[in-house]
Motif scaffolding. Structure first.
Motif, PDB file in Angstrom:
ATOM      1  N   UNK A  19      -1.848  33.915   1.061  1.00 47.46           N
ATOM      2  CA  UNK A  19      -2.573  34.558  -0.006  1.00 47.46           C
ATOM      3  C   UNK A  19      -2.286  33.933  -1.246  1.00 47.46           C
ATOM      4  N   UNK A  20      -1.639  32.861  -1.203  1.00 51.47           N
ATOM      5  CA  UNK A  20      -1.317  32.088  -2.563  1.00 51.47           C
ATOM      6  C   UNK A  20      -2.477  31.187  -2.748  1.00 51.47           C
ATOM      7  N   UNK A  21      -3.054  30.815  -1.763  1.00 52.93           N
ATOM      8  CA  UNK A  21      -3.910  29.576  -1.549  1.00 52.93           C
ATOM      9  C   UNK A  21      -5.286  30.087  -2.741  1.00 52.93           C
ATOM     10  N   UNK A  44      -6.408  34.472  -2.845  1.00 54.92           N
ATOM     11  CA  UNK A  44      -6.809  35.615  -2.108  1.00 54.92           C
ATOM     12  C   UNK A  44      -5.950  36.818  -2.409  1.00 54.92           C
ATOM     13  N   UNK A  45      -4.405  36.681  -2.921  1.00 56.50           N
ATOM     14  CA  UNK A  45      -3.787  37.948  -3.201  1.00 56.50           C
ATOM     15  C   UNK A  45      -4.219  38.515  -4.556  1.00 56.50           C
ATOM     16  N   UNK A  46      -4.862  37.727  -5.297  1.00 56.93           N
ATOM     17  CA  UNK A  46      -5.450  38.082  -6.660  1.00 56.93           C
ATOM     18  C   UNK A  46      -6.827  38.837  -6.525  1.00 56.93           C
ATOM     19  N   UNK A  48     -12.725  44.709  -0.592  1.00 57.24           N
ATOM     20  CA  UNK A  48     -12.225  43.664   0.261  1.00 57.24           C
ATOM     21  C   UNK A  48     -10.601  44.242   0.237  1.00 57.24           C
ATOM     22  N   UNK A  49     -10.266  44.117   1.447  1.00 55.84           N
ATOM     23  CA  UNK A  49      -8.728  44.607   1.507  1.00 55.84           C
ATOM     24  C   UNK A  49      -7.737  43.225   1.849  1.00 55.84           C
ATOM     25  N   UNK A  50      -8.509  42.385   2.564  1.00 57.00           N
ATOM     26  CA  UNK A  50      -7.771  41.384   2.792  1.00 57.00           C
ATOM     27  C   UNK A  50      -8.988  39.922   3.094  1.00 57.00           C
ATOM     28  N   UNK A  51      -8.344  38.660   3.059  1.00 60.26           N
ATOM     29  CA  UNK A  51      -9.006  37.433   3.325  1.00 60.26           C
ATOM     30  C   UNK A  51      -8.417  36.609   4.337  1.00 60.26           C
ATOM     31  N   UNK A  52      -8.991  36.708   5.581  1.00 62.82           N
ATOM     32  CA  UNK A  52      -8.543  35.891   6.730  1.00 62.82           C
ATOM     33  C   UNK A  52      -8.699  34.709   6.788  1.00 62.82           C
ATOM     34  N   UNK A  53      -7.702  33.631   6.746  1.00 55.19           N
ATOM     35  CA  UNK A  53      -7.905  32.184   7.077  1.00 55.19           C
ATOM     36  C   UNK A  53      -8.045  31.843   8.463  1.00 55.19           C
TER      37      UNK A  53
END
Length: 426
Positions: free
Chosen positions: A14-16, A34-36, A418-423
């Motif tokens: 999430x920090x990427x 992603x967290x932001x 957006x609730x999440x960003x999946x890598x």
């Protein structure tokens, strides 16, 4: 209960920062982590996706996870979901939280990816004869006593190659193996009892392998859910059961393992194999299901299935870029964005004003895909309202070959936020 992965390593994704590497995402997100982005819960469409863009439904993912977990518990089977489907440790973490006992991988490189995030229980659904891969595996097993991997053997030659490579690598821990059975005309696996017995005996005799069970893949027989198709699968699973009963006394683990189960016939797997040992299914596509192949064939969604089964969780949005002739629209979505090996994408919703309309595309059909374009044949009604600039949401068929086209996928709530960003790591 011990953790099955390194949660800190997963959370660190999430920090990427989000940047140009991740297609389809709004340019305004560049430089943010992603967290932001998720903390602001932006509406994806309002943020300006570049299109096409692949999205996941938060609600559908949660529903499918709970549905599969409940089904497995009721039928007395464990689940090691196939990680090749999504190659995402974030999604795998959710599968572990829902009760999965391991992750399945298809290649040693996939195992290496999951090990980078500390995954401790892996099923490698192939025979591993690569000396370099076996040397790496030996080091991983010896350095981490909590790491366990099970793989297949289907030939005496394969057992010999594995043994030689592990000895050359100085392996201290044996590698757990299952004798793999394969139906005639399909892919890997022993084809008869004599071959299975010979491979089992060779594995038991190997100082670097430990026989723990029997493995198979009934979906190699196809996705036919007709009476004839089901009978072929039942016959194969009956053979698997008989083989497991015959070889059980040779197994060197406390719990004999019998494993099978794709995403089409897992109901038959439970009926035939559950009860006398650890029965581990390896279904992967259940997490997203789809609007094509698995909608038609999954035990929980195909015609006649009990209501409340899986819900399609994956969609691709694309924009109409050309209306070159009557009844035809070209969209900014092609073979590099969406699956086509098990059917074309399914047009479902049209973006009209501030929201999506569900019933505007009845009778429309994707008839061809180029690398970067979809050819959408329009119904008489739709051709009056679909114009250059229109956005359309598509269902997909076979999620495995959609995931591998996207490195970062937004997860949206029912309001499009957006609730999440999946890598993903393909």
């Amino acid at each position: 209960m011990r953790s099955l992965l390194n949660a800190t390593a997963v959370a660190a994704l999430a920090n990427d920062p989000v940047d140009w590497r991740f297609k389809g995402l709004p340019t305004a997100w560049a430089g943010q982590t992603a967290a932001q982005i998720c903390a602001g819960a932006p509406n994806l469409f309002d943020a300006g996706p570049l299109g096409p863009v692949c999205v996941l439904s938060a609600e559908a993912l949660s529903h499918n996870l709970a549905t599969m977990a409940g089904w497995c518990a009721r039928h007395g089977v464990e689940l090691a979901p196939h990680g090749k489907t999504h190659m995402s440790v974030q999604l795998l973490a959710r599968q572990f939280d829902a009760g999965a006992c391991a992750v399945t991988a298809a290649t040693i490189s996939q195992v290496r990816t999951y090990r980078a995030f500390g995954v401790r229980e892996v099923v490698l659904a192939n025979e591993l004869v690569d000396a370099a891969g076996l040397a790496w595996l030996a080091t991983e097993l010896d350095e981490d006593p909590e790491f366990r991997l099970i793989c297949w053997v289907d030939s005496v030659r394969g057992v010999s190659l594995m043994t030689e490579a592990l000895q050359a690598a100085g392996a201290r821990r044996p590698v757990d193996v299952c004798v793999e059975l394969g139906a005639a005309g399909t892919r890997t696996g022993c084809r008869d009892d004599a071959a299975a017995d010979a491979v089992a005996a060779a594995a038991v005799a190997s100082p670097r392998l430990r026989l723990v069970g029997v493995a198979g893949y009934e979906a190699a027989l196809g996705h036919d859910v007709s009476t004839d198709g089901v009978e072929r699968v039942r016959d194969y699973l009956t053979w698997m059961r008989a083989t497991a009963l015959r070889l059980a006394s040779l197994c060197e683990a406390a719990d004999v393992i019998v494993t099978a189960g794709g995403s089409t016939h897992f109901d038959l797997v439970a009926q035939a194999l559950a009860g006398d040992w650890r029965t581990i299914m390896r279904s992967g596509a259940y997490l997203t299901n789809d609007d094509g192949l698995y909608l038609r064939t999954s035990p929980l969604t195909r015609p006649g299935a009990h209501p409340g089964g899986f819900t399609a969780a994956m969609h691709v949005w694309a924009q109409v870029c050309s209306r070159p002739e009557a009844g035809l629209a070209l969209l900014t979505m092609g073979r590099r964005d969406v699956s086509f090996d098990q059917g074309f994408p399914v047009p479902q919703r049209l973006r009209c004003g501030p929201g999506w309309v569900d019933d505007a595309l009845a009778g429309c059909e994707v008839v061809a895909l180029n690398d970067q374009h979809a050819f959408l044949r329009l119904s008489p009604t739709a051709q009056e309202i679909v114009d250059v600039g229109s956005w359309i949401s598509f269902g997909v068929s076979h999620p495995c070959t959609v995931f591998d086209k996207w490195q970062l996928i937004p997860v949206l709530d029912k309001h499009g936020r957006v609730t999440d960003l999946v890598r993903t790591f393909f």
